[in-house]
Design an enzyme around this catalytic site. Structure first.
Site, mmCIF file in Angstrom:
data_model
loop_
_atom_site.group_PDB
_atom_site.id
_atom_site.type_symbol
_atom_site.label_atom_id
_atom_site.label_comp_id
_atom_site.label_asym_id
_atom_site.label_seq_id
_atom_site.Cartn_x
_atom_site.Cartn_y
_atom_site.Cartn_z
ATOM 1 N N SER A 183 -12.790 61.335 87.652
ATOM 2 C CA SER A 183 -13.300 62.711 87.498
ATOM 3 C C SER A 183 -14.368 62.936 88.553
ATOM 4 C CB SER A 183 -13.925 62.872 86.102
ATOM 5 O OG SER A 183 -14.740 64.032 86.058
ATOM 6 N N TYR A 212 -19.742 59.656 79.575
ATOM 7 C CA TYR A 212 -18.473 59.971 80.254
ATOM 8 C C TYR A 212 -18.598 59.786 81.770
ATOM 9 C CZ TYR A 212 -14.453 62.748 81.877
ATOM 10 O OH TYR A 212 -13.300 63.174 82.505
HETATM 11 N N1 LIG Z 1 -9.085 68.266 82.068
HETATM 12 C C1 LIG Z 1 -10.113 68.111 82.902
HETATM 13 O O1 LIG Z 1 -10.889 69.063 83.175
HETATM 14 C C2 LIG Z 1 -10.353 66.769 83.574
HETATM 15 C C3 LIG Z 1 -11.253 66.725 84.663
HETATM 16 C C4 LIG Z 1 -11.495 65.524 85.287
HETATM 17 C C5 LIG Z 1 -10.876 64.368 84.849
HETATM 18 N N2 LIG Z 1 -10.016 64.422 83.789
HETATM 19 C C6 LIG Z 1 -9.400 63.150 83.368
HETATM 20 O O2 LIG Z 1 -7.997 63.287 83.420
HETATM 21 C C7 LIG Z 1 -7.406 62.448 82.427
HETATM 22 C C8 LIG Z 1 -6.466 63.271 81.568
HETATM 23 O O3 LIG Z 1 -7.202 64.338 81.006
HETATM 24 P P1 LIG Z 1 -6.496 65.601 80.328
HETATM 25 O O4 LIG Z 1 -7.366 66.759 80.581
HETATM 26 O O5 LIG Z 1 -5.061 65.652 80.669
HETATM 27 O O6 LIG Z 1 -6.679 65.170 78.781
HETATM 28 P P2 LIG Z 1 -5.871 65.637 77.477
HETATM 29 O O7 LIG Z 1 -5.171 66.923 77.707
HETATM 30 O O8 LIG Z 1 -6.847 65.512 76.356
HETATM 31 O O9 LIG Z 1 -4.776 64.479 77.344
HETATM 32 C C9 LIG Z 1 -5.212 63.182 77.072
HETATM 33 C C10 LIG Z 1 -4.009 62.298 76.903
HETATM 34 O O10 LIG Z 1 -4.448 60.986 76.543
HETATM 35 C C11 LIG Z 1 -3.919 60.620 75.266
HETATM 36 N N3 LIG Z 1 -4.910 59.819 74.553
HETATM 37 C C12 LIG Z 1 -6.186 60.166 74.209
HETATM 38 N N4 LIG Z 1 -6.771 59.156 73.551
HETATM 39 C C13 LIG Z 1 -5.863 58.146 73.493
HETATM 40 C C14 LIG Z 1 -5.865 56.836 72.941
HETATM 41 N N5 LIG Z 1 -6.942 56.347 72.296
HETATM 42 N N6 LIG Z 1 -4.761 56.071 73.066
HETATM 43 C C15 LIG Z 1 -3.661 56.550 73.700
HETATM 44 N N7 LIG Z 1 -3.584 57.780 74.241
HETATM 45 C C16 LIG Z 1 -4.683 58.565 74.133
HETATM 46 C C17 LIG Z 1 -3.605 61.946 74.596
HETATM 47 O O11 LIG Z 1 -2.590 61.831 73.618
HETATM 48 P P3 LIG Z 1 -2.900 61.508 72.069
HETATM 49 O O12 LIG Z 1 -4.068 62.346 71.673
HETATM 50 O O13 LIG Z 1 -1.637 61.855 71.383
HETATM 51 O O14 LIG Z 1 -3.185 60.053 72.019
HETATM 52 C C18 LIG Z 1 -3.081 62.756 75.781
HETATM 53 O O15 LIG Z 1 -1.770 62.394 76.097
HETATM 54 C C19 LIG Z 1 -8.555 61.810 81.657
HETATM 55 O O16 LIG Z 1 -8.827 60.534 82.178
HETATM 56 C C20 LIG Z 1 -9.715 62.743 81.945
HETATM 57 O O17 LIG Z 1 -10.960 62.102 81.827
HETATM 58 C C21 LIG Z 1 -9.734 65.591 83.144
#
Ligand SMILES: NC(=O)c1ccc[n+]([C@@H]2O[C@H](COP(=O)([O-])OP(=O)(O)OC[C@H]3O[C@@H](n4cnc5c(N)ncnc54)[C@H](OP(=O)(O)O)[C@@H]3O)[C@@H](O)[C@H]2O)c1
Length: 261
Positions: free
Chosen positions: A138, A151
């Site tokens: 991130s 985080y």
């Molecule tokens: N969205 C943003 O603004 C943003 C910005 C910078 C970086 N990121 C990074 O990008 C990555 C993906 O983020 P996203 O926004 O796509 O998140 P998201 O929409 O919340 O999706 C998270 C994914 O991880 C799974 N997950 C969460 N906890 C888990 C666990 N304990 N075991 C197995 N699976 C788990 C969730 O499925 P389940 O809940 O079904 O397990 C889901 O498939 C993360 O590393 C995040 O830190 C996101």
């Protein structure tokens, strides 16, 4: 551009929605046999993955077992995408003094140690196939964020993990890179019951007003959030032979949010 990755195999963690699902989709569209893992196996994931694994990746056993299941499903791992992380909707927005050790541990388990555990278990196969790893970090690794506490710290450690791994593995034919998105239009922000909804409630504004104000608040030069598909395209490129001499770099995709040169 032909990425030339058809027939390869990939494990994508956190693949049931958001950025992970977008990565699973683009890789599958490029002919990669994708294993997707998350706690919930969604119909969207089932549609694109050759195998979908329900697993809690915040535990060492879960992270190890997903590799066993991926190897059983596709025979070997060319690409590992350590995308799982965040889960910020379940965490407190309190400041440092009010946050307990459990929150620090929870955040580090999911955002750092999960990648350490899966990488260690998958590495013999990735080394054998001279594959590639992408860790999803991130911009908060470089830009502090108020909440949730821990985080940004965990993502900063993940960046360092990718760099040290690359130093060790590049001479052995394995590429490791980091992708650092800025605010991205996934359920983290778009779901009224997710992190965005929680931030809106804490700030006393409506969820849709928060989404409208986000680009201005973050100073996103392009004026909009990044789309998960845009992150996925970058990841697919980095995994492919088109990026054959790109090693150990942190690739920011944030619409111009980070201002440091
Ligand atoms: N969205 C943003 O603004 C943003 C910005 C910078 C970086 N990121 C990074 O990008 C990555 C993906 O983020 P996203 O926004 O796509 O998140 P998201 O929409 O919340 O999706 C998270 C994914 O991880 C799974 N997950 C969460 N906890 C888990 C666990 N304990 N075991 C197995 N699976 C788990 C969730 O499925 P389940 O809940 O079904 O397990 C889901 O498939 C993360 O590393 C995040 O830190 C996101």
């Amino acid at each position: 551009m032909d990425l030339g990755i058809s027939g390869k195999t990939a494990l994508v963690t956190g693949a049931s929605r958001g950025i992970g699902l977008a990565i699973a989709r683009i890789l599958a569209a490029e002919g990669v046999r994708v294993v997707g893992a998350a706690r919930t196996v969604t119909p969207e994931l089932e549609k694109v993955a050759v195998a979908a694994v329900s697993v809690d990746l915040s535990t060492r056993d879960g992270a190890r077992s997903v590799i066993d299941q991926a190897l059983a499903a596709v025979g070997g791992i060319d690409f590992l995408v350590n995308n799982v992380g965040g889960d910020t909707g379940n965490l407190s927005l309190d400041g440092f003094l009010d946050v307990d050790d459990e929150q620090w541990q929870t955040i580090f388990d999911l955002n750092l140690f999960s990648a350490v555990w899966t990488t260690k278990a998958a590495l013999p196969s990735i080394l054998e196939r001279k594959g590639a790893i992408v860790n999803i970090s991130s911009i908060n690794a470089r830009m502090p964020t108020g909440a949730p506490v821990g985080y940004a710290e965990a993502k900063a450690a993940l960046n360092q993990f990718g760099k040290r791994l690359s130093e060790e593995l590049a001479p052995r034919g394995v590429r490791v890179n980091t992708v650092s998105p800025g605010p991205t239009a996934t359920p983290v922000w778009t779901d009224p019951d997710g992190f965005g909804g929680k931030v809106a409630a804490a700030s006393g504004v409506g969820h849709s007003d928060l989404l409208t104000a986000l680009p201005g608040q973050f100073g996103i030069a392009s004026g909009r959030l990044t789309e998960p598909e845009e992150v996925a395209d970058l990841v697919a490129f980095l995994l492919s032979g088109r990026a054959a001499n790109i090693h150990g770099a942190d690739h920011v995709i944030d619409g111009g949010t980070l201002k440091a040169v």
